[in-house]
Write a protein that holds these residues in place. Structure first.
Motif, PDB file in Angstrom:
ATOM      1  N   SER A   1       3.022   2.769  -2.976  1.00 56.02           N
ATOM      2  CA  SER A   1       2.101   3.884  -2.899  1.00 56.02           C
ATOM      3  C   SER A   1       2.783   4.794  -1.823  1.00 56.02           C
ATOM      4  CB  SER A   1       0.605   3.413  -2.615  1.00 56.02           C
ATOM      5  OG  SER A   1       0.407   2.610  -3.431  1.00 56.02           O
ATOM      6  N   ILE A   2       3.328   4.284  -0.744  1.00 53.79           N
ATOM      7  CA  ILE A   2       3.683   5.115   0.313  1.00 53.79           C
ATOM      8  C   ILE A   2       5.051   5.757  -0.172  1.00 53.79           C
ATOM      9  CG2 ILE A   2       4.963   4.995   2.752  1.00 53.79           C
ATOM     10  CD1 ILE A   2       3.159   2.614   3.216  1.00 53.79           C
TER      11      ILE A   2
ATOM     12  N   TYR B   1       5.538   6.836  -3.301  1.00 56.26           N
ATOM     13  CA  TYR B   1       5.051   7.735  -4.053  1.00 56.26           C
ATOM     14  C   TYR B   1       4.834   8.830  -3.365  1.00 56.26           C
ATOM     15  CZ  TYR B   1       2.442  10.115  -7.744  1.00 56.26           C
ATOM     16  OH  TYR B   1       2.125  11.258  -8.520  1.00 56.26           O
ATOM     17  N   VAL B   2       4.091   8.772  -2.153  1.00 52.26           N
ATOM     18  CA  VAL B   2       3.636   9.948  -1.416  1.00 52.26           C
ATOM     19  C   VAL B   2       4.963  10.576  -0.810  1.00 52.26           C
ATOM     20  CG1 VAL B   2       2.666  10.346   0.600  1.00 52.26           C
ATOM     21  CG2 VAL B   2       1.511   8.820  -0.817  1.00 52.26           C
TER      22      VAL B   2
ATOM     23  N   TYR C   1      -3.061   8.890  -1.846  1.00 46.56           N
ATOM     24  CA  TYR C   1      -2.666   7.804  -2.597  1.00 46.56           C
ATOM     25  C   TYR C   1      -2.444   6.720  -1.817  1.00 46.56           C
ATOM     26  CZ  TYR C   1      -1.646  11.055  -6.311  1.00 46.56           C
ATOM     27  OH  TYR C   1      -1.706  12.208  -7.312  1.00 46.56           O
ATOM     28  N   LEU C   2      -2.603   6.879  -0.398  1.00 42.84           N
ATOM     29  CA  LEU C   2      -2.535   5.977   0.618  1.00 42.84           C
ATOM     30  C   LEU C   2      -3.673   5.078   0.507  1.00 42.84           C
ATOM     31  CD1 LEU C   2      -0.567   7.674   3.527  1.00 42.84           C
ATOM     32  CD2 LEU C   2       0.191   6.149   1.596  1.00 42.84           C
TER      33      LEU C   2
ATOM     34  N   ILE D   1       5.333   0.841  -7.834  1.00 46.88           N
ATOM     35  CA  ILE D   1       5.299  -0.492  -7.629  1.00 46.88           C
ATOM     36  C   ILE D   1       6.195  -1.367  -8.255  1.00 46.88           C
ATOM     37  CG2 ILE D   1       3.563  -2.419  -7.939  1.00 46.88           C
ATOM     38  CD1 ILE D   1       1.211  -0.391  -7.526  1.00 46.88           C
ATOM     39  N   TYR D   2       6.753  -0.864  -9.565  1.00 41.80           N
ATOM     40  CA  TYR D   2       7.758  -1.585 -10.252  1.00 41.80           C
ATOM     41  C   TYR D   2       8.863  -1.503  -9.475  1.00 41.80           C
ATOM     42  CZ  TYR D   2      11.290  -1.768 -13.904  1.00 41.80           C
ATOM     43  OH  TYR D   2      12.467  -1.945 -14.609  1.00 41.80           O
ATOM     44  N   TRP D   3       9.342  -0.402  -8.989  1.00 41.85           N
ATOM     45  CA  TRP D   3      10.361  -0.172  -8.125  1.00 41.85           C
ATOM     46  C   TRP D   3      10.409  -1.266  -6.797  1.00 41.85           C
ATOM     47  CZ3 TRP D   3      10.155   1.214  -2.956  1.00 41.85           C
ATOM     48  CH2 TRP D   3      11.284   1.484  -2.467  1.00 41.85           C
TER      49      TRP D   3
ATOM     50  N   VAL E   1       1.890  -3.126  -3.547  1.00 45.45           N
ATOM     51  CA  VAL E   1       1.258  -2.110  -4.025  1.00 45.45           C
ATOM     52  C   VAL E   1       1.612  -1.227  -2.852  1.00 45.45           C
ATOM     53  CG1 VAL E   1      -1.131  -1.587  -4.171  1.00 45.45           C
ATOM     54  CG2 VAL E   1      -0.225  -3.616  -5.367  1.00 45.45           C
ATOM     55  N   ILE E   2       1.322  -1.550  -1.658  1.00 45.99           N
ATOM     56  CA  ILE E   2       1.357  -0.505  -0.529  1.00 45.99           C
ATOM     57  C   ILE E   2       2.539   0.248  -0.349  1.00 45.99           C
ATOM     58  CG2 ILE E   2       1.072  -0.477   2.310  1.00 45.99           C
ATOM     59  CD1 ILE E   2      -1.059  -2.625   1.882  1.00 45.99           C
TER      60      ILE E   2
ATOM     61  N   SER F   1      -2.314   8.710 -10.523  1.00 45.88           N
ATOM     62  CA  SER F   1      -0.998   8.949  -9.994  1.00 45.88           C
ATOM     63  C   SER F   1      -0.227   9.180 -11.565  1.00 45.88           C
ATOM     64  CB  SER F   1      -0.256   8.251  -9.225  1.00 45.88           C
ATOM     65  OG  SER F   1       0.080   7.169  -9.667  1.00 45.88           O
ATOM     66  N   VAL F   2      -0.589   8.849 -12.703  1.00 42.00           N
ATOM     67  CA  VAL F   2      -0.118   8.776 -13.974  1.00 42.00           C
ATOM     68  C   VAL F   2      -0.451  10.077 -14.452  1.00 42.00           C
ATOM     69  CG1 VAL F   2       0.248   7.730 -16.099  1.00 42.00           C
ATOM     70  CG2 VAL F   2      -0.086   6.185 -14.245  1.00 42.00           C
TER      71      VAL F   2
ATOM     72  N   MET G   1      -4.411   4.456  -8.853  1.00 45.03           N
ATOM     73  CA  MET G   1      -3.119   4.254  -9.514  1.00 45.03           C
ATOM     74  C   MET G   1      -2.914   4.889 -10.727  1.00 45.03           C
ATOM     75  SD  MET G   1      -2.066   0.445  -9.678  1.00 45.03           S
ATOM     76  CE  MET G   1      -1.811  -0.599  -8.102  1.00 45.03           C
TER      77      MET G   1
ATOM     78  N   SER H   1       4.920   7.940 -10.876  1.00 43.84           N
ATOM     79  CA  SER H   1       3.683   7.533 -10.873  1.00 43.84           C
ATOM     80  C   SER H   1       3.515   6.506  -9.797  1.00 43.84           C
ATOM     81  CB  SER H   1       2.958   7.176 -11.958  1.00 43.84           C
ATOM     82  OG  SER H   1       3.599   5.843 -12.709  1.00 43.84           O
ATOM     83  N   ILE H   2       2.654   5.734  -9.406  1.00 47.46           N
ATOM     84  CA  ILE H   2       2.215   4.687  -8.652  1.00 47.46           C
ATOM     85  C   ILE H   2       2.642   3.377  -9.370  1.00 47.46           C
ATOM     86  CG2 ILE H   2       0.667   3.282  -7.341  1.00 47.46           C
ATOM     87  CD1 ILE H   2      -0.747   5.890  -6.093  1.00 47.46           C
ATOM     88  N   PRO H   3       2.185   3.255 -10.433  1.00 47.47           N
ATOM     89  CA  PRO H   3       2.728   1.707 -11.100  1.00 47.47           C
ATOM     90  C   PRO H   3       4.086   1.936 -11.154  1.00 47.47           C
ATOM     91  CG  PRO H   3       0.885   3.034 -12.466  1.00 47.47           C
ATOM     92  CD  PRO H   3       0.866   3.974 -11.197  1.00 47.47           C
ATOM     93  N   ARG H   4       4.828   2.995 -11.364  1.00 47.98           N
ATOM     94  CA  ARG H   4       6.333   2.996 -11.415  1.00 47.98           C
ATOM     95  C   ARG H   4       6.871   2.644 -10.262  1.00 47.98           C
ATOM     96  NH1 ARG H   4       8.775   5.666 -16.738  1.00 47.98           N
ATOM     97  NH2 ARG H   4       7.557   4.327 -17.180  1.00 47.98           N
TER      98      ARG H   4
ATOM     99  N   THR I   1      -4.386   2.958  -1.415  1.00 48.10           N
ATOM    100  CA  THR I   1      -3.931   1.949  -1.800  1.00 48.10           C
ATOM    101  C   THR I   1      -3.854   0.751  -0.723  1.00 48.10           C
ATOM    102  OG1 THR I   1      -1.667   2.087  -1.808  1.00 48.10           O
ATOM    103  CG2 THR I   1      -2.829   2.443  -3.858  1.00 48.10           C
TER     104      THR I   1
ATOM    105  N   GLN J   1       8.400  -2.646 -18.502  1.00 44.03           N
ATOM    106  CA  GLN J   1       8.538  -2.636 -17.071  1.00 44.03           C
ATOM    107  C   GLN J   1       7.686  -3.597 -16.415  1.00 44.03           C
ATOM    108  OE1 GLN J   1       8.312   1.440 -15.605  1.00 44.03           O
ATOM    109  NE2 GLN J   1      10.578   1.836 -16.036  1.00 44.03           N
TER     110      GLN J   1
ATOM    111  N   GLY K   1      -1.360  14.572  -0.720  1.00 44.43           N
ATOM    112  CA  GLY K   1      -0.935  13.544  -1.198  1.00 44.43           C
ATOM    113  C   GLY K   1      -1.352  12.172  -0.442  1.00 44.43           C
TER     114      GLY K   1
END
Lengths: 275, 275, 275, 275
Positions: B167-168, B170-171, C112-113, B189-191, B163-164, C45-46, C42, B184-187, C115, A212, C109
């Protein structure tokens, strides 16, 4: 002038020219026939319709093919230099428009390719005398031709990129049991093309973290990459447009010999002399 | 001139130059070998083909690797300043083109990376003497280099945004049991990258109302955002094109002092005076 | 000058300026701390990482938050007009960067913000004295500001389009048992946005013939629509670029005749002569 | 002046003008009513909300429809030439905004089409006196109108392309049991449009090697194709922008009073009179 030649000239006038009432009627009829025949083939491919109107559609298709075949033969017959027509762009298109129907007994499903007849519709501009559209079409095609070299260089770079990224992705995610669908390098390259062009079907998509991450890098690159052809075409279109306008503005004033007058100008805008 | 030097010069001429018949033949042969070897690796990754032609493909791969290794050593041997070649762009590419095969016993799957050989194909322009293509390629790369600063600023802004927003999201949608795939947050961000670049796989997609609303805002922003690199590249391409044309017009004839000669002109095309 | 004021000035110099060695060291340290703290959140969150390093990550997060809180208080303390800093862009960002951690006990949660801290990274250009990047960033933002009115008009038109198309689609395909996922008008509008921006997740997609036909029309329109913001930004970027070049090059100092002064400069920045 | 005419003029002033306090209040109230009524219809389409507030939403909808109907009748009553208003753009929109509610008993689901009311929001620019936005909107629409011929030619070419590619794909992948979803030619054409516009839902996607190869070619073409409308709009926007700036200097000839002279013109280009 022999009788045969007279008939041939008359046929030529009707089929190839669009200025006489008969010629115009023929062209409009032809356009309707083309659209109808493409519609018939499309409808035939829909299961529900095919089952209900099987024979009607079959008949319609054969009638259209017969018509287009007769028309094609008449074109060859009436034109002065048949081989020039046969190997011209429209000559080839006209042939391709009837060939699939005749290949049907030998190659299954080939009759659906008669939709290539839609290419014949490009004659529409000539028939409807849409001069402005023809000019605009020329501007576009001139711009595309001028940007050919740049687009080729760009495509080779993109191809190199997708081959390499596709292979790296295969190493990362690949294998026969690949969850993401990266079952071979050609398929991974297909995925890279789907991604870099921002189509993104999602039928093949990375599932591992590393996959990814690489995918994200490719997308960001695709972002910059998609800007390149757009920029190229914009630049060339501006150029082609200018050339068009310059071509229309070449009249110079007979009094002060300055150029740059508009098309609708009757008097020189610098010295007032009549153009 | 010693015999050894003579051989070395001859080898250099064949391998590095493309002007002599032998040099040209070598280059064309090399291009074919590169394409063939990449094809072999691609085919090998397809299960059905690998199972049927396992040994043939293996053999072909080793032969190509041997050929390229010999070629690489000959290049180092024949060039006057070997270290300059080794650390040049093409020197590194030539090494990378053979390395993966030798790493194969140590790193599984690494041999598929030999597709990096496609980079060697970039030599094609030199071989085929496609001068115009080389010039057009330079225009593109000059435009990209000129827009580097703007693109960097743009990418940093996009990175901060994803990134921001990731994260939002993800929350809002996240958690281990996230229906939309925001695990997860990295995922996430990927989205966000998949969305903002308009790729849109759909493997991760918001399911809640709030998530879809935020997603819609991100897409609309992506709309405006995608316009920025395109605009940047367009502007710089126009600039680079102008500079190119200016570069073609700078020499003025010493006799009639008119400009607009091509770069390769030796005589004035208006008065015939030597430039 | 009292001792307190002396300390305050010293703190101000270190925190706000980047010219002294101490100030530069502080800024570089700050950038590293920001990146590290975002990384920590980040990773947290994993799932796999959180389960293994739960307490370490928790600790790291609190240490970073403590650091940033102390820094924020020192900024307020050392600046001459605290309220001006607090309500400035960076003042608000600095507060938002620590707030989520403190809200954590109340809003699940919310941590997480943090970020949002990445926004603080925008200071990077100031620290690294990347003057050219700052200028290029200004060109982009000037172009975006100049195109604000056009973009707003454009967005209102797009919004109207997606609301209407979304509703029509709901009438065609909608209902509680909608196969395509058109369960409500807001969701249909979400689909229209996904389509018109060419993201195309595919989570909601028409299944009926009429729905697919309407969808195809929307896509073709989206094609033309995406061209509009790109065109707008291109035009404004060209303009902003020209203004930049014109603005930096027009006035030359009457004393030392050097150029490159800003538009609002009244005195030469090289010799101090009145312009 | 009769009493009836007095009332009619007063009504006209309130409804059609936005300069008097009463007129402005009416327009602002109207905008709020439009947004509220569209919101009501949207909420009604959400199952959870509909089940809980069924009667309230029903009432709200009928009240809004009654209001808009009264307003529509008042507009017809107060305007001097009713038929001119009725057949104007806004007259038709105003009628369409109330029609769906009345068709509800006859055509199920038609009431959701009242979201067409959002079109009435386009009046917002007039109400808020956003002159700059109106001008910018005119620049965009002038650019789009100027590029109409080019866009039409382009769309016909794209249409021809998707019909032919869709048919070829149907021959390659199609059939009733098509794994990829290519069940008929119209559906294959739908897929071609989804692909060439880079939307890429993924609901229909090729699964065979040949299909994926053709698909990749189409995507690469789509790449170049998407550049064309962007380039066209960019060029025309630049032109429209220039005309706008030039248009701010519109001099009409003192002799023949025709406009449209260039900025550098000294004599009228139509009659030769001095400007």
């Amino acid at each position: 002038m022999s009788r045969a030649k007279e008939i041939r000239d008359r046929v030529h006038e009707i089929i190839f020219e669009a200025d006489t009432p008969a010629g115009k009627a023929f062209d409009v009829g032809l356009l309707i026939a083309i659209v109808s025949s493409v519609m018939v083939v499309m409808l035939e491919s829909v299961k529900e319709i095919r089952e209900q109107f099987a024979s009607e559609l079959q008949w319609a298709e054969w009638i259209f093919t017969a018509l287009f075949t007769v028309e094609y033969l008449l074109r060859i017959y009436s034109v002065q230099k048949p081989h020039k027509y046969i190997f011209s762009f429209y000559g080839i298109v006209d042939l391709l428009a009837i060939l699939p129907s005749f290949l049907q007994p030998f190659v299954a499903g080939s009759r659906y390719l008669v939709t290539i007849r839609t290419l014949r519709l490009l004659r529409i501009f000539r028939v409807l005398k849409l001069a402005n559209y023809v000019v605009q079409g020329q501007v576009i095609s001139r711009a595309l031709r001028a940007s050919r070299a740049k687009i080729t260089v760009f495509l080779i770079a993109v191809m190199t990129l997708v081959v390499i990224v596709g292979s790296i992705m295969y190493v990362i995610e690949g294998g026969e049991e690949s969850q993401g669908g990266f079952t071979s390098i050609p398929r991974s390259i297909y995925w890279a093309i789907v991604t870099v062009t921002t189509v993104g079907y999602g039928d093949i998509a990375p599932v591992s973290d590393l996959g990814q991450a690489l995918s994200a890098v490719l997308m960001i690159m695709g972002y910059g990459i998609i800007a390149v052809p757009t920029g190229i075409v914009s630049v060339e279109l501006t150029q082609a447009q200018k050339e068009l306008e310059a071509g229309l503005n070449t009249i110079s004033c007979p009094v002060c010999s300055r150029e740059g007058h508009d098309n609708d100008a009757t008097f020189c805008k610098y010295c007032g002399g009549e153009l």
